[in-house]
Design a protein around this motif. Sequence first.
Motif, PDB file in Angstrom:
ATOM      1  N   LEU A   1       0.826  -1.207   0.000  1.00 47.57           N
ATOM      2  CA  LEU A   1       0.000   0.000   0.000  1.00 47.57           C
ATOM      3  C   LEU A   1       0.861   1.258   0.000  1.00 47.57           C
ATOM      4  CD1 LEU A   1      -2.709   1.470   0.267  1.00 47.57           C
ATOM      5  CD2 LEU A   1      -2.555   1.137   2.748  1.00 47.57           C
ATOM      6  N   GLY A   2       1.936   1.255   0.795  1.00 48.18           N
ATOM      7  CA  GLY A   2       2.817   2.414   0.843  1.00 48.18           C
ATOM      8  C   GLY A   2       3.456   2.692  -0.504  1.00 48.18           C
ATOM      9  N   ALA A   3       3.907   1.639  -1.193  1.00 51.54           N
ATOM     10  CA  ALA A   3       4.516   1.825  -2.514  1.00 51.54           C
ATOM     11  C   ALA A   3       3.499   2.354  -3.509  1.00 51.54           C
ATOM     12  CB  ALA A   3       5.099   0.507  -3.006  1.00 51.54           C
ATOM     13  N   ARG A   4       2.239   1.938  -3.383  1.00 51.76           N
ATOM     14  CA  ARG A   4       1.197   2.419  -4.291  1.00 51.76           C
ATOM     15  C   ARG A   4       0.909   3.899  -4.046  1.00 51.76           C
ATOM     16  NH1 ARG A   4      -4.376   2.833  -5.136  1.00 51.76           N
ATOM     17  NH2 ARG A   4      -5.120   1.895  -7.090  1.00 51.76           N
ATOM     18  N   LEU A   5       0.906   4.302  -2.779  1.00 56.77           N
ATOM     19  CA  LEU A   5       0.637   5.701  -2.452  1.00 56.77           C
ATOM     20  C   LEU A   5       1.824   6.606  -2.768  1.00 56.77           C
ATOM     21  CD1 LEU A   5      -1.209   5.273   0.971  1.00 56.77           C
ATOM     22  CD2 LEU A   5      -2.221   5.772  -1.250  1.00 56.77           C
ATOM     23  N   ALA A   6       3.006   6.012  -2.954  1.00 57.60           N
ATOM     24  CA  ALA A   6       4.180   6.822  -3.284  1.00 57.60           C
ATOM     25  C   ALA A   6       4.159   7.286  -4.728  1.00 57.60           C
ATOM     26  CB  ALA A   6       5.449   6.011  -3.021  1.00 57.60           C
ATOM     27  N   ALA A   7       3.305   6.663  -5.553  1.00 62.40           N
ATOM     28  CA  ALA A   7       3.220   7.009  -6.976  1.00 62.40           C
ATOM     29  C   ALA A   7       4.610   6.918  -7.596  1.00 62.40           C
ATOM     30  CB  ALA A   7       2.590   8.389  -7.147  1.00 62.40           C
ATOM     31  N   GLY A   8       5.042   7.938  -8.337  1.00 64.04           N
ATOM     32  CA  GLY A   8       6.336   7.872  -8.996  1.00 64.04           C
ATOM     33  C   GLY A   8       7.450   8.532  -8.221  1.00 64.04           C
ATOM     34  N   HIS A   9       7.231   8.830  -6.936  1.00 60.31           N
ATOM     35  CA  HIS A   9       8.224   9.539  -6.142  1.00 60.31           C
ATOM     36  C   HIS A   9       9.146   8.556  -5.429  1.00 60.31           C
ATOM     37  CE1 HIS A   9       6.179  13.435  -6.656  1.00 60.31           C
ATOM     38  NE2 HIS A   9       5.063  12.737  -6.566  1.00 60.31           N
ATOM     39  N   LEU A  10      10.257   9.069  -4.929  1.00 54.21           N
ATOM     40  CA  LEU A  10      11.151   8.259  -4.122  1.00 54.21           C
ATOM     41  C   LEU A  10      10.418   7.791  -2.876  1.00 54.21           C
ATOM     42  CD1 LEU A  10      14.473  10.316  -4.370  1.00 54.21           C
ATOM     43  CD2 LEU A  10      13.895   8.212  -5.588  1.00 54.21           C
ATOM     44  N   PHE A  11      10.698   6.555  -2.463  1.00 57.29           N
ATOM     45  CA  PHE A  11       9.969   5.968  -1.350  1.00 57.29           C
ATOM     46  C   PHE A  11      10.944   5.174  -0.493  1.00 57.29           C
ATOM     47  CE2 PHE A  11       7.333   2.255   0.144  1.00 57.29           C
ATOM     48  CZ  PHE A  11       6.685   2.956   1.150  1.00 57.29           C
ATOM     49  N   THR A  12      10.939   5.465   0.820  1.00 58.82           N
ATOM     50  CA  THR A  12      11.795   4.762   1.770  1.00 58.82           C
ATOM     51  C   THR A  12      10.924   3.895   2.668  1.00 58.82           C
ATOM     52  OG1 THR A  12      13.397   6.573   1.772  1.00 58.82           O
ATOM     53  CG2 THR A  12      13.493   5.025   3.604  1.00 58.82           C
TER      54      THR A  12
END
Length: 496
Positions: free
Chosen positions: A53-64
């Motif tokens: 879910l977190g990766a989906r909400l990050a869209a195309g931005h950097l995600f940690t």
Amino acid sequence: MELDRLEVEMEGALEPPDRVAEFWPPVLRALHIQLPDPPSPEEATVALRLAALGARLAAGHLFTLTVSSTAAPPFTVDDPWSRWVRISRDGTPRLALAPSGAGRMPILEIAGPPGSLEASLEALMAYPEALQGPSIFAVEGAAPRSPSGDLISLAALGYPQIQMSGSGAMETTIFFSQADLGGPVRRVELRLAGRATPIPPGGHAQLLVLLNGGLVYAEPMAGGSFDRWISLPDGLLRRDNNLVVRVVYTPPGGECRAGVHPITVFIDGASYFQFRKGTHLSAGFERLPQGLLPTFTVGLDPLNQETIEAAAQLIAVLQRTTRTMLIPRVRAWPEAVAASGPLLLVTLDPGKVSAIRPPLDPRPFRVIDVDGRELFRMEIDRPFAVLEAFDSGGREILLLTRRGDRPDLREMERALDPQLGWYGLTGDVWIWPDGEVPVAMRLRGGGLRVVSLAPSPALRWEKIRFGVMGAALIGAVFFLLWIYPRVVRKAPPGSP
């Protein structure tokens, strides 16, 4: 005009959310998941689904993404783009926000006795704010009349309406992955419906449709409504696809200057893809993530913070390639290996997967081509991690393991291409030697062969030399203890 290095400056006081429905920010940049120690399969399942879910909400931005048992997240909790989720097994079932300090982002608590956590997670997923997506605007004339097979509209893929205006060549690109369609697909057809303004007398227009650069449809175009069925050949269909709808319009007299006899073409968002379930792609990374849908089993050995975070990082990388939610379910290792359906396996003991026969046996080996030329070699003293995608017994399997105690599997995402991520993987095996550049290749069906290496005398000595030296040292100590009283005088000279 091209603009780059754009920045947004925000002013005013930060207002932390006070309801679970408002917990997720519009764009998520960092997510810390806190687990009990040791975690249970149910708690690990919740953590992995939150990672997706977190990766989906990050869209195309950097995600940690971090998963640990520590109570201190690796970022400041007053960051409006970061969130902290705590999973615990004590108390009554609850899904609530807990304060983390004045003016700071609250902690989302998912707690309850065993058997209740997945129900709380489903309640969290039910909030519309957690799963934002495009609305579907059905347009009369493009609704299916007699569909056969599954279908999904362009609006559901993020294209509620498409409009092109001008003269000359005009086109729009529709990107979709097989995972966006819900899983592996074949025999895909596009029902393309829309309308165009009248073509002026003496003008000519043509409608072209291309899939991944290959022409699949072409016809002269007149003004008014259109409704076409377009077959997309399996041979052109990939995991990730670019569909180009192109209109080539020549105004009267052949003059294509801007503003001279323009036309407008509108494509209804209710146009749809129709398809059958199945795949024509070779086993390997190209079959994922669509091969993990609709749900998949996760086996972790051992079930600890390291394997959970490694699996979470891998799931997040896969999730960023599709808008369809990945739904993992963690099971005990023996149960997971025996389960039907797609599998994700993460183990620190490569011997645990010999029964499912992965493409690469992670023992000392060398890879040779059809002419016997050596292309790659891994000696016994070189620790490495390996990611393998293959099928076994009709199941899609993604396996992450390593030989030796390095590299850290939780760092796998950083070892991937920083720009391409999962898109940069090709073949069916990805080898990551510790401290070196990873190598991807196709072993099954790629004309390559893996040959096991018999340990050489030098390698045998390298492996056992510390044991031999330790045994020699212990023997020397015992010898000195034995010989000392026999060679040392017990009385001074001249004594009786």
